[in-house]
Design an enzyme around this catalytic site. Structure first.
Site, PDB file in Angstrom:
ATOM      1  N   HIS A   1      58.125 -72.196  97.750  1.00  0.00           N
ATOM      2  CA  HIS A   1      57.863 -71.244  96.675  1.00  0.00           C
ATOM      3  C   HIS A   1      56.914 -71.838  95.646  1.00  0.00           C
ATOM      4  O   HIS A   1      57.293 -72.673  94.833  1.00  0.00           O
ATOM      5  CB  HIS A   1      59.193 -70.820  96.028  1.00  0.00           C
TER       6      HIS A   1
ATOM      7  N   ASN B   1      63.620 -68.982  88.913  1.00  0.00           N
ATOM      8  CA  ASN B   1      63.743 -67.561  88.567  1.00  0.00           C
ATOM      9  C   ASN B   1      65.180 -67.200  88.224  1.00  0.00           C
ATOM     10  O   ASN B   1      65.434 -66.405  87.319  1.00  0.00           O
ATOM     11  CB  ASN B   1      63.258 -66.680  89.725  1.00  0.00           C
TER      12      ASN B   1
ATOM     13  N   SER C   1      59.668 -65.270  96.756  1.00  0.00           N
ATOM     14  CA  SER C   1      60.287 -65.717  95.508  1.00  0.00           C
ATOM     15  C   SER C   1      61.667 -65.108  95.345  1.00  0.00           C
ATOM     16  O   SER C   1      62.411 -65.494  94.471  1.00  0.00           O
ATOM     17  CB  SER C   1      59.401 -65.328  94.322  1.00  0.00           C
TER      18      SER C   1
ATOM     19  N   GLU D   1      59.180 -75.016  94.752  1.00  0.00           N
ATOM     20  CA  GLU D   1      60.585 -75.025  95.174  1.00  0.00           C
ATOM     21  C   GLU D   1      60.604 -75.047  96.700  1.00  0.00           C
ATOM     22  O   GLU D   1      60.077 -74.139  97.336  1.00  0.00           O
ATOM     23  CB  GLU D   1      61.302 -73.771  94.668  1.00  0.00           C
TER      24      GLU D   1
END
Lengths: 717, 434
Positions: A457, A507, A436, A469
């Site tokens: 991800h 994120n 991540s 992702e």
């Protein structure tokens, strides 16, 4: 499109058949011209000699998918909304007012307007095909059933069942529809038309060609009680409580539907009841929430298609039917479970038998829960769990199409494991990392074929979170990305392709928000107050402090550092970040975080404030608007850079899809960038500049955002 | 000899741990045990599943909820739907029959890649209703009126509810009416095998098995079983060998089958056991094409029948024929797996192998088949310690033999076993140099 050809009426031996098969369309939908044509046919039917009529679709998996969403989207005001639904209501009324009985033979999706149409029919026979799903999903688009659905469904299936369907926007499989009385009979798809004909014939032969008014009659003591006057009040008040709790007031449609049903239930005057329904539709139809939800509907539909480069590059994506998962922790086990559920043959590897067993147990408990909830059968459970095997060695890796690693987030460890694993794999196998925060491009250097190395991800919990992702490293080939995007679809997830860059997309956009909330805590805001503003006012599924507890405060600190290194003062880290780590708080995992945890989240841990050297928070130091703005505008500021300068994703839609599916960004706001557009780039830049001078450079508008403001451009149009 | 390309080779094999019935594997269905071994076999060999021609599985209990258990195992092992599967039943040698059936198909050229094996969960052998009860139940269920139903009910006697214990029925020879243990008693008497030598043999079986476990010699053939649904237990070793086994403890056991004059106890017999095993077999040509290195070549095999009440001597009868087919004398055999159904039965076989008169009288040979040196017999312990899941043992002894032959770098080995109902099976392997 030839409207004439799209719906056909034929009459043979006193049985009329109306066939829906929209020319040039994949699905049947009730657009204005189609409704007009349908109305003509009903008039023709009224003048003719037919004694029974059958409605049937010629599309393979769709009966009638509903009204034309494009038309709903373009309804600008209450008047237009009411006019649209009233004209629809009149046509549907014709079904009810014809002298002959009408049988709906339903195979495939029968949703919204389609369902309202069959509700006006006298008999409903459905196929038991998987594609047959009947219901009223209008509230999911921020509107309410407007073609008589709010009025007729409760009459056919009773109040309780109707509320259950309408308020949640449910689509029911044939078996469930039969159970609540929404359809009269269920047959195999191949027998549907014959059964409808035989039934029509039997009506004629037995001279039962008068109209049938099917109304719900409660069976049993409980249902009778609930249907009594007092019982109904209980049902309504319970439903209202549920709706308010679920929607937090952000979604007006379910409440409006409830009001309409409450006011019209048991009403003898059809015209008045339908008028009330139309007025209700008129209130929610033009709302921004509805327009945003429709926008999101289109966004998510679009995300189901393969990304444009897959078509343009002409690559044939690899079919992935087996996978190895390295690391049987939470993420590894979750990924393995998901893949095994989707029919891949999966090998889960970890260093010790105990860890592997824990991973297998985690997967098993998800299936066991699905079995308990009757989402799967025991045979499906057996098949799914047979797809998942575990081991401590590389046995079986030599026949896999994909290996995905979900081991500790440490570049050196990962590199070592990747290069070791590669030596046990087929040369043309894809290697994916579930990292991540680490660089996919750098990690790929440990793999002999960096073009077949990619990021995948997943979000936690894997079985529930719909986003993946797909991270394209500097050398990752298009074929590899295409294969992984296709795999995501097979797994029932939406894959958004993101260029390798720090924190990828979700994120990267979430962390300025989380970080800003720490600054606000430092300035004296209360933890639960901030969380409440974001959840109740703004509509996030989880407040920032709650989220940090869930993710792990240590993980947040680590990732913040990565961002700070990458982005400098734009990603300034509040000094509370390191202080809170020193207090030994990790969040949910050690039951100590911003909140007190006892399996579930309890109240704020009041000792946090003194531990961090903060005085007891004074509740109103920052306005609600400033709280949301400081967090959300920083996300937008970062998104502008990611989209327009670094181009880590292809479009604004990618960002909105990713934030809705990956971070739970409130769908009624239409997505992060659609929300930004509703505020306007000029207003956002002005505000950011003000905050930059007051609080620091982390608010300084990024170049692309400044440029947008200069030219008054939007993200999404 | 024929075309070397059509040699039948065993590529690799695995088995679950064998666990005494009622212990760690008791809740795992035979189909799942079988699937575990087949899935792990595929994993271990990195086999391209699209190459598999057929799956052949031995099983004796035929659980009623998995008709054709081989097909269930194949499907639950992600083997393509198009690959057929069938079961074989030759009682105690079912899983050897799976291997020999595969051998015939490969040798004839009709198949090239086969998975053969066996599975048994003896803990799950059901209790059955009597036929009389089944008839009454049918009468009751189909009775059209309450009166008729009551009439049917009235015929029911308490004794009708007494269950038939299927495992006891399975272990009783249906022709002679003897329990398997009774046949072992008969051999003990015929060959003068006293209680002490049986107990001594049983003790050594445990000692050899424990030593093998400790050295890790059996690990390469065993795959772990993660026990669903809680996965708290991970079974990686056989549950049967007893380090604390002693001659004193063995002596204390009461004879089970002939309580007064007998010598056969449950401790000098093999225990009822759960487990599964499988091997991957190919033609040499196919193995070369796919790049798989063989473990061993099958030289010959034989099955032979004899009196059901002397079934324990089956290995002698079958081995004589297998050796003849292989054109090999017993002296060429450097390692033997002879399944230990009962200590008395194995010891009787050893005597019969070494006896000229037995060979002349019973086998129609001029001289003895040949002595088996106890030092090369069941070197890693046998069924008395490891257990005997009836439908799986045939594959287990072939697998154990092939692996030990490789370790010892010897040329020829023999695996043989006695078969309830009065048969013997034997197979001869040749080590593959690679």
């Amino acid at each position: 499109m030839s409207v004439q050809e799209s719906i056909k009426l034929t009459i043979r031996d006193s049985i009329a058949t109306i066939e829906f098969d929209l020319i040039g369309e994949k699905v049947n939908k009730l657009s204005t011209p189609i409704m007009a044509r349908f109305s003509e046919l009903l008039d023709e039917l009224g003048r003719g000699t037919a004694q029974v009529c059958i409605l049937i679709s010629r599309k393979p998996t769709v009966f009638i998918a509903g009204a034309d969403i494009e038309e709903i989207k373009n309804l600008k005001d209450t008047t237009a909304c009411m006019a649209a639904v009233e004209s629809g209501q009149q046509i549907i009324n014709k079904i009810e007012d014809l002298d002959i009985p009408i049988i709906a033979a339903i195979h495939g999706a029968c949703a919204g307007g389609g369902c309202e149409l069959v509700l006006a029919c006298d008999y409903r026979i459905a196929s038991d095909d998987k594609s047959t799903r009947i219901g009223l999903p209008e509230v999911k688009l921020g509107v309410i059933p407007g073609f008589g659905g709010c009025v007729r469904l409760p009459r056919v299936v009773g109040l309780e069942a109707a509320l259950d369907v309408i308020l949640a926007g449910k689509l029911l499989p044939a078996s469930k529809a039969l159970k609540i009385g929404l359809v009269d009979e269920v047959v195999a798809p191949t027998l549907l038309e014959k059964r409808a004909h035989d039934f029509a014939r039997s009506l004629i032969d037995s001279k039962r060609t008068q109209k049938r008014k099917k109304t719900y009659t409660p069976s049993g003591v409980v249902k009778s009680l609930l249907n009594s006057f007092i019982g109904r009040q209980v049902v309504f008040s319970q439903a209202r409580k549920g709706v308010v709790q679920q929607s937090r007031g952000h979604y007006p449609a379910p409440l409006e539907a409830l009001n309409v049903i409450q006011r019209t239930y048991g009403m003898g005057n059809r015209a008045r009841a339908l008028k009330i329904e139309a007025e209700g539709f008129g209130r929610v139809g033009p709302s921004e929430v509805s327009k945003n939800l429709i926008h999101v509907f289109y966004l998510l539909e679009g995300a189901k298609k393969p990304p444009p480069f897959v078509k343009s590059s002409g690559v044939e994506p690899v079919e992935i039917d087996s996978a190895g998962v390295l690391g049987a922790g939470t993420m590894g086990a979750g990924i393995a479970q998901l893949m095994a559920t989707s029919g891949l043959s999966v090998r889960l590897k970890d260093v010790s038998a105990e860890v592997v067993a824990k991973g297998l147990e985690a997967a098993q408990s998800i299936w066991a829960n699905d079995l308990k909830k009757k989402r799967i059968t025991s045979y499906e459970l057996q098949r799914m769990s047979s797809n998942l095997t575990g081991g401590m060695d590389f046995n079986g890796f030599g026949r896999l199409k994909l290996v995905i690693e979900a081991i500790v987030e440490d570049m050196e460890v990962k590199k070592k494991v990747i290069s070791e694993t590669a030596s046990h794999m087929l040369a043309d196998c894809i290697f994916a990392t579930n990292t991540s925060s680490l660089s996919v491009t750098e990690m790929a250097t440990a793999h002999p074929h960096p073009q077949r190395f990619v990021g995948m991800h997943f979000f936690n919990p894997v079985s529930k979170m719909p986003l993946v992702e797909v991270i394209k490293g500097a050398q990752t080939s298009d074929a590899t990305v295409a294969g992984i995007v296709q795999l995501c679809k097979k797994l029932g997830k939406t894959g958004v392709v993101v260029k390798d860059s720090p924190g990828f997309l979700v994120n990267r956009l979430l962390f300025p928000w989380l970080g800003e909330c720490l600054f606000m805590l430092q300035e004296g805001m209360a933890i639960d107050k901030i969380d409440r503003i974001y959840t109740h006012d703004f509509g996030m599924p989880m407040g920032p402090f709650h989220l940090m507890d869930e993710v792990g405060i240590d993980v947040c600190a680590k990732v913040s550092k990565v961002f700070h290194q990458a982005f400098g003062e734009r990603a300034a880290v509040c000094e509370l970040q390191s202080k809170i780590i020193e207090t030994g708080r990790l969040g949910k995992k050690n039951a100590r975080g911003f909140y007190v945890w006892d399996k579930v989240r309890k109240q704020v841990d009041d000792s946090v404030y003194s531990d961090l050297g903060l005085s007891t928070p004074h509740l109103t130091s920052i306005s609600n608007g400033e709280v949301t703005g400081r967090g959300i505008y920083r996300m937008i500021n970062e998104a502008a850079l990611a989209l327009h300068e670094e181009k880590i994703v292809q479009s604004a839609s990618d960002i909105d899809v990713a934030m809705i599916l990956g971070a739970g960004f409130p769908p009624f706001r239409g997505g992060l960038l659609r929300y930004a557009d509703s505020v306007g780039s000029v207003a956002i830049v002005d505000q950011l500049e003000m905050w930059a001078s007051k609080y620091g450079a982390r608010f300084t508008p990024t170049h692309p955002l400044r440029n947008m403001a200069k030219t008054q451009r939007c993200f999404t149009r | 000899m024929g075309d070397a390309q059509r040699d039948v080779v065993i590529i690799e094999g695995v088995r679950t741990p064998f666990a005494k019935s009622g212990t760690a594997l008791k809740d795992i269905h035979a189909a799942e045990l079988g699937a575990i071994s087949v899935r792990e076999l595929i994993a271990k060999t990195n086999l391209d599943i699209h190459q598999i021609d057929e799956v052949i599985i031995g099983n004796t209990a035929n659980p009623s909820d998995t008709a054709n258990i081989a097909r269930v195992i194949a499907l639950n092992s992600a083997i393509p739907l198009s690959v057929p599967a069938f079961c074989v039943h030759r009682n105690c040698a079912s899983a050897l029959e799976a291997i020999t059936s595969a051998y015939e198909r490969i040798q004839s050229g009709s198949s090239n890649v086969l998975i053969a094996g066996g599975t048994e969960n003896m803990s799950q052998l059901p209790l059955l209703f009597t036929q009389r009860f089944a008839n009454l139940f049918g009468e009751f269920a189909f009775a059209k009126s309450l009166t008729l139903k009551l009439l049917a009910l009235k015929k029911l006697r308490l004794s009708d509810l007494k269950p038939r214990i299927s495992i006891m029925e399975g272990l009783r020879d249906p022709f002679s009416g003897l329990m398997m243990g009774d046949t072992a008693e008969l051999l003990a008497r015929e060959f003068n095998i006293d209680r002490n030598s049986q107990d001594q043999f049983a003790l050594e079986s445990h000692q050899k098995a424990v030593a093998a476990q400790k050295s890790g010699r059996l690990d390469p053939e065993i795959v772990p079983v993660f026990v669903a649904p809680r996965f708290e237990k991970i079974i990686q070793k056989d549950i049967g060998p007893r380090e604390e086994q002693s001659i004193e403890a063995l002596k204390k056991m009461k004879p089970y089958f002939d309580r007064r004059n007998g010598t056969v106890t449950v401790a000098n017999s093999c225990p009822i056991t759960d487990g599964a095993a499988s091997v991957l077999m190919m033609s040499r040509r196919k193995a070369q094409d796919l790049g798989h290195k063989p473990l061993a070549r099958i030289v010959s095999y034989a099955f032979r029948g004899l009196q059901p009440e002397r079934m324990g001597l089956g290995p002698v009868f079958a081995t004589a024929v297998a050796l003849k087919k292989a054109h090999l004398p017993m002296s060429a055999i450097e390692l033997v797996e002879l399944n230990e159904a009962f200590a008395s039965q194995v010891l009787a076989c050893l005597k019969a192998f070494a006896s000229d008169s037995f060979a002349q009288k019973e086998l129609g040979l001029s001289t003895k088949v040949g002595e088996i040196d106890p030092k090369i017999l069941n070197v890693n312990g046998g069924a008395i310690a490891l257990g005997h899941p009836v439908g799986a043992t045939g594959t287990r002894i072939v697998l154990t033999l092939a692996k030990e032959m490789k370790r010892r770098k010897i040329k020829y080995g023999l695996a043989t076993l006695c078969i309830g109902g009065g048969q013997g099976g034997a197979i001869i392997l040749e080590n593959e140099e690679n």
